[in-house]
Enzyme design. Sequence first.
Site, PDB file in Angstrom:
ATOM      1  CB  ILE A  16      -0.955  -0.010   1.203  1.00  0.00           C
ATOM      2  CG1 ILE A  16      -1.999  -1.128   1.039  1.00  0.00           C
ATOM      3  CG2 ILE A  16      -1.654   1.333   1.355  1.00  0.00           C
ATOM      4  CD1 ILE A  16      -2.972  -1.233   2.184  1.00  0.00           C
ATOM      5  CB  CYS A 133     -10.037  -2.338   0.648  1.00  0.00           C
ATOM      6  SG  CYS A 133     -10.237  -4.019   1.331  1.00  0.00           S
ATOM      7  N   GLY A 166      -1.859  -8.618   2.186  1.00  0.00           N
ATOM      8  CA  GLY A 166      -0.557  -8.693   2.827  1.00  0.00           C
ATOM      9  C   GLY A 166      -0.684  -8.978   4.315  1.00  0.00           C
ATOM     10  N   GLY A 168      -0.411  -7.017   6.846  1.00  0.00           N
ATOM     11  CA  GLY A 168      -1.193  -6.015   7.565  1.00  0.00           C
ATOM     12  C   GLY A 168      -2.676  -6.302   7.475  1.00  0.00           C
ATOM     13  CB  ALA A 171      -2.195  -8.459  11.312  1.00  0.00           C
ATOM     14  CG  ASN A 172      -4.983  -4.668  10.901  1.00  0.00           C
ATOM     15  OD1 ASN A 172      -4.690  -4.826  12.079  1.00  0.00           O
ATOM     16  ND2 ASN A 172      -4.286  -3.903  10.098  1.00  0.00           N
TER      17      ASN A 172
END
Length: 313
Positions: A16, A133, A166, A168, A171-172
Site C-alpha cells: 500500500i 478497502c 498482505g 497487515g 492481521a487486521n
Amino acid sequence: MNIRKRKVAIIGSGNIGTDLMIKILRNSKYLEIAVMVGIDPKSDGLARAERMGVETTHDGVEGLSRLSAFQEIDFVFDATSANAHIKNDAFLRKLKPTIRLIDLTPAAIGPYCIPVVNLQENLNAQNVNMVTCGGQATIPIVAAISRVAKVHYAEIVASIASKSAGPGTRANIDEFTETTSKAIEVIGGAQKGKAIIVMNPAEPPLIMRDTVYVLSEIADQTKVEESIQSMVKSVQTYVPGYRLKQQVQFDVIFEDKPLNIPGLGKISGLKTSVFLEVEGAAHYLPAYAGNLDIMTSAALATAESMAQSLENL
C-alpha cells in the site's frame, strides 16, 4: 498560478505504501513525497524509494523524527497496522501537534472518511481514517440509497484475491469487520451495518468484487438506481476501475414475509442488491488488487483536497 506542493511522508513500505508513493510521484499536483518510512531495510518499497530519489529511513517513526525533512512535512500517510497507527499517532503528535495523519489502517482514531460522501466535513481534521478497502468500495452505495430512503440494514461482502492481502490486512481482519460495520452506520446512514471479507485463493487471482445488500423503506426504484449510478460516477473520478458489475436488482419484502435482522427484529421494505467490481490502476500493484488501489486512491484524494483547502486559507 504557482501551487505550493505540501510535503508528505509515508509510514509503511509494503504494497500500500509503495503504491501510494508511486501515485504521488506520477500524478499529484498538490503533494510532494519527502520520506518513505519502513522498518525492514531490505524491503522493496524502501529500495524503490531510493531509486526514485525519495529519502528513506528503516527506523520507523523515530527515524522519521530525526530527519531534517520532518519539520517541513505537513501530511503523514500511515499504511502500517491498526495497533502501530495508535502508537505512531501519539508519537508524532507530541513532536508536531499540527501534523495531519491520513490513516489507511482500521485504527479509526479520527473520523471515518469516504471522499465522495463526507470529505468536506473533515478537511480540517488532524487525523482521518480511510476505513477499509471494503468500506471505500461499498459505503458510497449505502450512502447513495440513504439519499433516497431511510436504510434499516446494510450488509457488504468484500471478496479479494488472497495474493492482494498482505500481512497487515491479515492481521487486521477483526478490525476490518468492526470498523467497516460501524462506518456503514455512521457514514452510510444505515441503522444497522454488517461487513464480511472473503480472501479468494483462486488462480489466476480474481479482481476485487463487492456485494452490497440494503434493506430500506419502500422508495421509487428509479430514483434509487439514479442515485447509485451518480455515486458510481463520483467514485470513478479518483478510482477509474470502479464499476457496477451488473444491473441493480430490487426485491420488495412484504410485511407478511419480513426479514429477521439481528438487533432490529422483523423488517419489511425495499431490498436493493448492488454488485461491484474494482480494478486497480496497476501503478505498482497488479490490476486485480483493486482492494489496495481504492485505499491508496481514496487516501490521495483526501490529502490533495486538504492541501487545496490550506492554499485557500
